[in-house]
Write a protein that holds these residues in place. Structure first.
Motif, PDB file in Angstrom:
ATOM      1  N   ASP A   1     -64.706  -2.845  28.014  1.00  0.00           N
ATOM      2  CA  ASP A   1     -65.198  -2.343  29.294  1.00  0.00           C
ATOM      3  C   ASP A   1     -64.145  -2.457  30.389  1.00  0.00           C
ATOM      4  O   ASP A   1     -64.128  -1.674  31.328  1.00  0.00           O
ATOM      5  N   ASP A   2     -63.281  -3.443  30.280  1.00  0.00           N
ATOM      6  CA  ASP A   2     -62.272  -3.650  31.304  1.00  0.00           C
ATOM      7  C   ASP A   2     -60.924  -3.078  30.896  1.00  0.00           C
ATOM      8  O   ASP A   2     -59.881  -3.477  31.408  1.00  0.00           O
ATOM      9  N   MET A   3     -60.926  -2.143  29.958  1.00  0.00           N
ATOM     10  CA  MET A   3     -59.703  -1.510  29.454  1.00  0.00           C
ATOM     11  C   MET A   3     -58.783  -2.510  28.773  1.00  0.00           C
ATOM     12  O   MET A   3     -57.606  -2.252  28.578  1.00  0.00           O
ATOM     13  N   ARG A   4     -59.320  -3.654  28.408  1.00  0.00           N
ATOM     14  CA  ARG A   4     -58.488  -4.638  27.715  1.00  0.00           C
ATOM     15  C   ARG A   4     -58.226  -4.185  26.290  1.00  0.00           C
ATOM     16  O   ARG A   4     -59.124  -3.826  25.562  1.00  0.00           O
ATOM     17  N   ALA A   5     -56.981  -4.166  25.895  1.00  0.00           N
ATOM     18  CA  ALA A   5     -56.656  -3.761  24.524  1.00  0.00           C
ATOM     19  C   ALA A   5     -56.956  -4.906  23.575  1.00  0.00           C
ATOM     20  O   ALA A   5     -56.746  -6.057  23.886  1.00  0.00           O
ATOM     21  N   LYS A   6     -57.448  -4.553  22.424  1.00  0.00           N
ATOM     22  CA  LYS A   6     -57.663  -5.552  21.385  1.00  0.00           C
ATOM     23  C   LYS A   6     -57.132  -4.988  20.082  1.00  0.00           C
ATOM     24  O   LYS A   6     -57.304  -3.826  19.770  1.00  0.00           O
ATOM     25  N   VAL A   7     -56.481  -5.813  19.309  1.00  0.00           N
ATOM     26  CA  VAL A   7     -55.867  -5.367  18.070  1.00  0.00           C
ATOM     27  C   VAL A   7     -56.819  -5.677  16.927  1.00  0.00           C
ATOM     28  O   VAL A   7     -57.319  -6.781  16.831  1.00  0.00           O
ATOM     29  N   ALA A   8     -57.066  -4.704  16.068  1.00  0.00           N
ATOM     30  CA  ALA A   8     -58.069  -4.887  15.028  1.00  0.00           C
ATOM     31  C   ALA A   8     -57.449  -4.985  13.652  1.00  0.00           C
ATOM     32  O   ALA A   8     -56.308  -4.596  13.436  1.00  0.00           O
ATOM     33  N   ASP A   9     -58.239  -5.486  12.706  1.00  0.00           N
ATOM     34  CA  ASP A   9     -57.967  -5.415  11.269  1.00  0.00           C
ATOM     35  C   ASP A   9     -56.877  -6.365  10.794  1.00  0.00           C
ATOM     36  O   ASP A   9     -55.700  -6.037  10.764  1.00  0.00           O
ATOM     37  N   PHE A  10     -57.287  -7.548  10.412  1.00  0.00           N
ATOM     38  CA  PHE A  10     -56.352  -8.512   9.850  1.00  0.00           C
ATOM     39  C   PHE A  10     -55.881  -8.093   8.474  1.00  0.00           C
ATOM     40  O   PHE A  10     -56.567  -7.381   7.751  1.00  0.00           O
TER      41      PHE A  10
ATOM     42  N   ASP B   1     -51.393  -6.276  26.896  1.00  0.00           N
ATOM     43  CA  ASP B   1     -52.409  -7.034  26.188  1.00  0.00           C
ATOM     44  C   ASP B   1     -52.193  -7.002  24.680  1.00  0.00           C
ATOM     45  O   ASP B   1     -52.409  -7.995  23.984  1.00  0.00           O
ATOM     46  N   VAL B   2     -51.774  -5.846  24.160  1.00  0.00           N
ATOM     47  CA  VAL B   2     -51.459  -5.765  22.730  1.00  0.00           C
ATOM     48  C   VAL B   2     -50.308  -6.709  22.397  1.00  0.00           C
ATOM     49  O   VAL B   2     -50.349  -7.453  21.413  1.00  0.00           O
ATOM     50  N   ALA B   3     -49.266  -6.689  23.238  1.00  0.00           N
ATOM     51  CA  ALA B   3     -48.110  -7.555  22.994  1.00  0.00           C
ATOM     52  C   ALA B   3     -48.528  -9.022  22.994  1.00  0.00           C
ATOM     53  O   ALA B   3     -48.069  -9.812  22.172  1.00  0.00           O
ATOM     54  N   ARG B   4     -49.411  -9.399  23.911  1.00  0.00           N
ATOM     55  CA  ARG B   4     -49.854 -10.788  23.966  1.00  0.00           C
ATOM     56  C   ARG B   4     -50.665 -11.150  22.727  1.00  0.00           C
ATOM     57  O   ARG B   4     -50.525 -12.253  22.181  1.00  0.00           O
ATOM     58  N   GLY B   5     -51.531 -10.238  22.299  1.00  0.00           N
ATOM     59  CA  GLY B   5     -52.310 -10.514  21.110  1.00  0.00           C
ATOM     60  C   GLY B   5     -51.440 -10.683  19.883  1.00  0.00           C
ATOM     61  O   GLY B   5     -51.624 -11.609  19.087  1.00  0.00           O
TER      62      GLY B   5
ATOM     63  N   TYR C   1     -67.178  -6.356  13.261  1.00  0.00           N
ATOM     64  CA  TYR C   1     -66.382  -6.727  14.437  1.00  0.00           C
ATOM     65  C   TYR C   1     -67.212  -6.558  15.702  1.00  0.00           C
ATOM     66  O   TYR C   1     -68.224  -5.846  15.726  1.00  0.00           O
ATOM     67  N   GLU C   2     -66.744  -7.199  16.781  1.00  0.00           N
ATOM     68  CA  GLU C   2     -67.350  -6.919  18.075  1.00  0.00           C
ATOM     69  C   GLU C   2     -67.054  -5.468  18.452  1.00  0.00           C
ATOM     70  O   GLU C   2     -66.033  -4.895  18.079  1.00  0.00           O
ATOM     71  N   TYR C   3     -67.947  -4.882  19.185  1.00  0.00           N
ATOM     72  CA  TYR C   3     -67.855  -3.460  19.523  1.00  0.00           C
ATOM     73  C   TYR C   3     -67.151  -3.279  20.862  1.00  0.00           C
ATOM     74  O   TYR C   3     -67.480  -3.950  21.843  1.00  0.00           O
ATOM     75  N   MET C   4     -66.186  -2.376  20.896  1.00  0.00           N
ATOM     76  CA  MET C   4     -65.486  -2.026  22.124  1.00  0.00           C
ATOM     77  C   MET C   4     -65.965  -0.646  22.569  1.00  0.00           C
ATOM     78  O   MET C   4     -65.667   0.362  21.925  1.00  0.00           O
ATOM     79  N   PRO C   5     -66.703  -0.571  23.655  1.00  0.00           N
ATOM     80  CA  PRO C   5     -67.455   0.647  23.967  1.00  0.00           C
ATOM     81  C   PRO C   5     -66.617   1.832  24.444  1.00  0.00           C
ATOM     82  O   PRO C   5     -67.106   2.947  24.425  1.00  0.00           O
ATOM     83  N   GLN C   6     -65.399   1.618  24.868  1.00  0.00           N
ATOM     84  CA  GLN C   6     -64.659   2.725  25.449  1.00  0.00           C
ATOM     85  C   GLN C   6     -63.741   3.438  24.464  1.00  0.00           C
ATOM     86  O   GLN C   6     -62.854   4.182  24.857  1.00  0.00           O
ATOM     87  N   GLY C   7     -63.956   3.194  23.185  1.00  0.00           N
ATOM     88  CA  GLY C   7     -63.200   3.949  22.205  1.00  0.00           C
ATOM     89  C   GLY C   7     -61.835   3.369  21.930  1.00  0.00           C
ATOM     90  O   GLY C   7     -61.519   2.247  22.305  1.00  0.00           O
ATOM     91  N   THR C   8     -60.997   4.152  21.245  1.00  0.00           N
ATOM     92  CA  THR C   8     -59.677   3.684  20.842  1.00  0.00           C
ATOM     93  C   THR C   8     -58.601   4.241  21.746  1.00  0.00           C
ATOM     94  O   THR C   8     -58.794   5.232  22.451  1.00  0.00           O
TER      95      THR C   8
ATOM     96  N   HIS D   1     -57.333 -11.153  23.530  1.00  0.00           N
ATOM     97  CA  HIS D   1     -56.778  -9.830  23.267  1.00  0.00           C
ATOM     98  C   HIS D   1     -56.952  -9.393  21.818  1.00  0.00           C
ATOM     99  O   HIS D   1     -56.270  -8.473  21.374  1.00  0.00           O
ATOM    100  N   LEU D   2     -57.803 -10.057  21.088  1.00  0.00           N
ATOM    101  CA  LEU D   2     -58.037  -9.702  19.696  1.00  0.00           C
ATOM    102  C   LEU D   2     -59.520  -9.436  19.475  1.00  0.00           C
ATOM    103  O   LEU D   2     -60.365 -10.171  19.951  1.00  0.00           O
ATOM    104  N   VAL D   3     -59.810  -8.373  18.743  1.00  0.00           N
ATOM    105  CA  VAL D   3     -61.193  -8.098  18.394  1.00  0.00           C
ATOM    106  C   VAL D   3     -61.700  -9.204  17.483  1.00  0.00           C
ATOM    107  O   VAL D   3     -61.066  -9.533  16.484  1.00  0.00           O
ATOM    108  N   ALA D   4     -62.851  -9.776  17.816  1.00  0.00           N
ATOM    109  CA  ALA D   4     -63.385 -10.895  17.039  1.00  0.00           C
ATOM    110  C   ALA D   4     -64.089 -10.378  15.788  1.00  0.00           C
ATOM    111  O   ALA D   4     -64.838  -9.404  15.826  1.00  0.00           O
ATOM    112  N   LEU D   5     -63.846 -11.041  14.665  1.00  0.00           N
ATOM    113  CA  LEU D   5     -64.576 -10.778  13.433  1.00  0.00           C
ATOM    114  C   LEU D   5     -65.860 -11.598  13.462  1.00  0.00           C
ATOM    115  O   LEU D   5     -65.833 -12.823  13.533  1.00  0.00           O
ATOM    116  N   LEU D   6     -67.012 -10.904  13.413  1.00  0.00           N
ATOM    117  CA  LEU D   6     -68.296 -11.581  13.569  1.00  0.00           C
ATOM    118  C   LEU D   6     -68.963 -11.922  12.246  1.00  0.00           C
ATOM    119  O   LEU D   6     -69.727 -12.881  12.162  1.00  0.00           O
ATOM    120  N   GLY D   7     -68.741 -11.124  11.220  1.00  0.00           N
ATOM    121  CA  GLY D   7     -69.393 -11.396   9.957  1.00  0.00           C
ATOM    122  C   GLY D   7     -68.894 -10.470   8.873  1.00  0.00           C
ATOM    123  O   GLY D   7     -67.986  -9.670   9.087  1.00  0.00           O
TER     124      GLY D   7
END
Length: 926
Positions: A716-725, A686-690, A652-659, A634-640
């Motif tokens: 793609d699956d409407m999974r929420a991911k929390v960004a920006d540490f 999902d946000v709460a779990r992250g 970061y990994e790209y989430m195609p369906q926007g914010t 449930h967290l956006v991965a930092l890639l580089g």
């Protein structure tokens, strides 16, 4: 005659003692009456005459008080210390009153069997309050939520104890290992406290039937293995803790009917010993890290909750893919570590980050170096018949190297250096590069053979034991050393030249870096990414990076670690940071979308950094070192990352369906589809779990992410991911502390953060509550286009929430809420939002509570064969205070199933954390 004289002498003495004792009880009872305000009906606070006839008082034939039964009498006041002088007391029942002050000491009342002080308002417990109670059978102090923190009492002498009920009483610390002396103990209720540590070994072999230790603030740790040694168990509530490891073998617990294991960190497959328990009626396993096939329980199990954050390979109970099954066996050798479970996703072994596959989807590389692994190397590795590279170096592994690895015909590299391995040195073929330095006990049984002494040999090829150290003199040693060094230098030069040639030919302009000194960590190219080769030997690229292969699928684009990317690459993939590629703008920079040469889509955050110099650079790189290691579904991965002058860029990994904000606020303008209610609740969960995961890490050390909706990205699956540490050092306690990056959007700032800058996890909870309000209303946290009384979402929302008649007016018009079930769910989420945004931090729940509230809502939409919960839904005719009172009244209740009692785990009103305010008013809003 002498005996008669003695009797004549003792008789007056005994009579006098009885009179004095009765008098003592009278004085103590008068003190007790005076401590109540007002005294119970029929009691006197001025005279102790006839105290044995007072209501609720029982006495023996000598007028000694044996029982005080005043349950549910609306008593206020306190208990005087004099109660300890009532030496004949057998029962004290004062539950469900409003008594306050200190719980007095009952120490050494050897006839006392029952102490029931539940549901009062005591504020402290006297030291040694329950010591020396040798006849004690029941100790119940539950639901005294105002108690100051105290530790588990000394009950070692209460060998007749049957039940201990101390749930929600501010207990903290560890449980003492004294249960071997409590041979009659059947029930332990310690839920909703702040207990921690591991379960005492003395619980094993005890007679405990009901074990309730759920919902600790931080939580118990370690494994649940001790449960397998409590055969009398019938009910186990250990949910909402931090237990790790496998579900233990419960096959001996034939009477076990209720098993609550949810909200822990349990890993590995669900064992058949649990699935096939003959008495099982109720089981909850959700929100763990469980793996393997989805468990199939028999029809006799009435209630099953299994979903959530578990990582099953499928949803139908069929066996996992063969390679996934092999990797699961391998994880078992390491004790099923949590981080491996977090990486588990679906039924395709090639999707795991520590695995690389070829074009036929055969596993060819397993990279588990520097992962802190313990346990042993599983023989199951030998079942990966196409395996080429195995990296297990720099862990804490023990035991032997399985001999089956020597039979892998494709194996080219195995690195087990810097572990604690033992046993014989395996005989690998000459084509295998075998590194084993740092294992001082490896191969000792056969001496030190051809590769040099164990632990010093470093790296070698070929079978072990064919050559001998001649010891003929320094010249021979020098010659050997010279040859070895010469060969290594030659091989290094050839590899380096070949590597550069292949990379330049394969990636062209993406393999070039300019000479700008501000570009960080120039290094070898990895599929267009400039960065360190994390698995190299002697400063050279590692085997996995340097191997030339025509099969592009041999490589992962990002393999974790500190991946530095050149500014030229990022300019190229974002079309020189073209405005058309802007994904969003925030207080910390602009986010651009891009696409790497292999088709991987990324999101690049470009930030200006005011702090320059070595210190700022080191802190930024230290932060990146942490963030690239954190992975959660449930967290956006930092890639580089990239450092270019005073710029800092994060990839970061790209989430195609926007914010989330685009789907909530901009769907008309940008042609986004408005989110359904189901999608909104799924995202919120999902946000709460992250965030709950991040808070659990923060309790251990270091990290935090913010909750601005613009940074909640949809996959793609409407999974929420929390960004920006965010990351802060030099906290007052010398450890890492949490940082909230919510500046720029005043509506998300908790009152204590806005006024004093105080940073806690409860600041995040407040921000999450605002997100819930946005999900319910479709309104932004701060909207200056609205009138003043409506512009600030939190205060307006809380005012409307109080009046149920206006509640419908604030629900987003795009939500279809024609049926009562949906309305009840919306109200429940709104109620949770109100709790999360309480003005005082202690009144807010933790994120685990939010997960508990939202989880059942999402699960209701999933097809199941479970019995519908008869207590679902909310009576919208209730006022909010009435609703909260019902919530409190329902706390801890249960329903009956035959002769069994099981928890209402799917109740629409989850258990309320301590510290919640009873009601909300408009004054609570800011």
């Amino acid at each position: 005659m002498e005996s008669a004289n003695r009797r004549n002498f003792l008789l007056p003495f005994l009579l006098l003692s009885a009179v004095l004792a009765a008098a003592d009880d009278g004085a103590s009872m008068l003190k007790l009456a005076s401590s109540f305000s007002p005294p119970p009906t029929g009691w006197s606070s001025t005279t102790s005459d006839n105290y044995c006839s007072w209501s609720g008082i029982n006495c023996d034939k000598s007028n000694r008080v044996t029982a005080i039964n005043l349950a549910s009498k609306s008593l206020t006041g306190s208990l005087p210390p004099d109660i300890a002088t009532l030496s004949e007391l057998v029962t004290v029942s004062l539950q469900r009153n409003s008594l306050s002050g200190s719980v007095p000491s009952f120490a050494n009342l050897t006839k006392l069997q029952t102490i029931s002080l539940d549901d009062n308002a005591f504020t402290s417990v006297s030291p040694d309050a329950f010591f020396g109670l040798t006849s004690l059978q029941t100790l119940s102090l539950s639901e005294n939520t105002k108690l100051s923190p105290w530790t588990f009492p000394d009950l070692s002498q209460s060998t007749s104890l049957v039940q201990v009920q101390l749930d929600n009483t501010s207990l903290y610390g560890t449980l003492p290992d004294v249960f071997q002396s409590l041979s009659s103990l059947e029930s332990i209720r310690l839920s909703y406290n702040n207990l921690s540590g591991t379960l005492p070994a003395s619980l094993g072999g005890s007679t405990v039937k009901n074990l309730w230790i759920n919902n600790q603030i931080v939580g118990f740790t370690g494994t649940l293995d001790v449960l397998s040694r409590i055969p009398q168990l019938s009910q186990v509530w250990v949910h909402k803790n931090m237990f790790t490891g496998q579900i233990p073998d419960l096959s001996k617990c034939v009477g076990l009917f209720d098993v609550q294991l949810r909200e822990n960190q349990l890993t590995g497959p669900v064992p058949g010993s649990l699935i096939n328990l003959p008495s099982l009626k109720n089981v909850s396993l959700s929100n763990n890290k469980l793996q393997g096939p989805f468990p199939k329980f028999p029809p006799s199990v009435e209630r099953i909750v299994v979903n959530g954050t578990n990582n099953f390979c499928n949803t139908n109970g069929n066996p996992c893919d063969p390679q996934v099954t092999i990797l699961l066996e391998i994880a078992g050798g390491f004790g099923y570590p949590v981080f491996l479970s977090d990486d588990w996703s679906g039924n395709d072994a090639c999707q795991f980050s520590f695995v690389t596959c070829d074009s036929q989807k055969n596993v060819i590389t397993v990279n588990l170096a520097k992962k802190g692994l313990t346990g042993t190397i599983s023989p199951a590795f030998a079942n990966l018949t196409k395996l080429k590279n195995l990296n297990l170096n720099d862990n804490n592994l023990t035991g032997p190297i399985p001999n089956g690895l020597t039979k892998l015909s494709s194996l080219q590299l195995i690195d087990v250096s810097n572990n604690n391995l033992t046993g014989d040195m395996p005989g690998f073929s000459s084509s295998v590069k075998f590194s084993y330095t740092g294992n001082s006990l490896l191969g000792n049984s056969n001496g030190s053979g051809g590769g040099g002494p164990p632990g010093s040999g470093g790296s070698r090829g070929g079978s072990y034991g064919n050559s001998k150290n001649s010891g003929d003199g320094k010249n021979s040693i020098a010659l050997i050393v010279g040859i070895v060094i010469g060969v290594l230098v030659f091989v290094a030069v050839v590899c380096f030249v070949s590597y550069k040639y292949v990379m330049n030919k394969k990636y062209g302009k993406f393999g070039q870096m300019n000479g700008n000194a501000s570009d960080a960590e120039k290094g070898p190219v990895k599929n267009g990414v400039m960065g360190k080769a994390t698995n190299g030997y002697g400063g050279l690229p590692g085997e996995m990076q340097s191997q030339s292969s025509s099969d592009y699928s041999d490589r992962h684009f990002f393999e974790g670690g500190n991946v530095a990317i050149s500014i030229q690459v990022l300019r190229e993939v974002t079309d020189n940071f073209n405005e058309a590629n802007v994904l969003g703008r925030g207080g910390f920079g602009i986010v651009y979308k891009g696409e790497m040469p292999d088709g991987t889509r990324i999101a690049v955050k470009r930030m200006e950094c005011e702090e320059k110099g070595t210190k700022g650079m080191k802190e930024f790189q230290a932060e990146i070192a942490v963030l690239t290691k954190v992975r959660h579904r449930h967290l956006v991965a930092l890639l580089g990352y990239c450092i270019n002058g005073n710029e800092r860029l994060l990839v970061y990994e790209y989430m195609p369906q926007g914010t989330l904000s685009q789907h909530l606020f901009e769907w008309r303008e940008k042609d986004y589809a408005p989110l359904t209610w189901k999608q909104r609740v799924t995202i919120a969960l999902d946000v709460a779990r992250g965030v709950e995961y991040l808070h659990s890490l923060a309790q251990q050390s270091f990290i935090h992410r913010d909750l601005k909706p613009s940074n909640i990205l949809l996959g793609d699956d409407m999974r929420a991911k929390v960004a920006d540490f965010g990351l802060v050092k030099n906290a007052p306690d010398g450890k890492y502390s949490l940082e909230t990056r919510l500046a720029g959007t005043f509506g998300y700032l908790a009152p204590e953060y806005a006024a004093t800058g105080r940073v806690t996890t409860k600041v995040d909870v407040y921000a999450f509550g605002v997100v819930l309000m946005e999900i319910v209303t479709g309104r932004q946290a701060l909207d200056v286009t609205l009138p003043d009384e409506k512009s600030h979402l939190v205060s307006w929302f809380r005012r409307v929430l109080i009046n149920k008649e206006n509640f419908l007016k604030m629900v987003d018009e795009t939500i279809s809420c024609d049926d009562e079930e949906t309305m009840a769910m919306i109200f429940k989420v709104a109620e949770l939002a109100g709790h999360c945004t309480a003005r005082e931090p202690y009144q807010r729940p933790d994120m685990g509570h939010a997960v508990n509230v939202l989880g059942p809502l999402v699960e209701q939409w999933k097809p199941t064969t479970q019995v519908e919960d008869g207590n679902s839904g909310i009576d919208l005719n209730m006022s909010l205070p009435q609703f909260l009172q019902k919530w409190q009244a329902d706390e801890g209740t249960s329903t009956m199933f035959g002769d069994f009692s099981y928890s209402e785990i799917q109740s629409s009103i989850p258990a309320k954390p301590s510290g919640f305010s009873a009601t909300f008013s408009s004054s609570d809003g800011r």
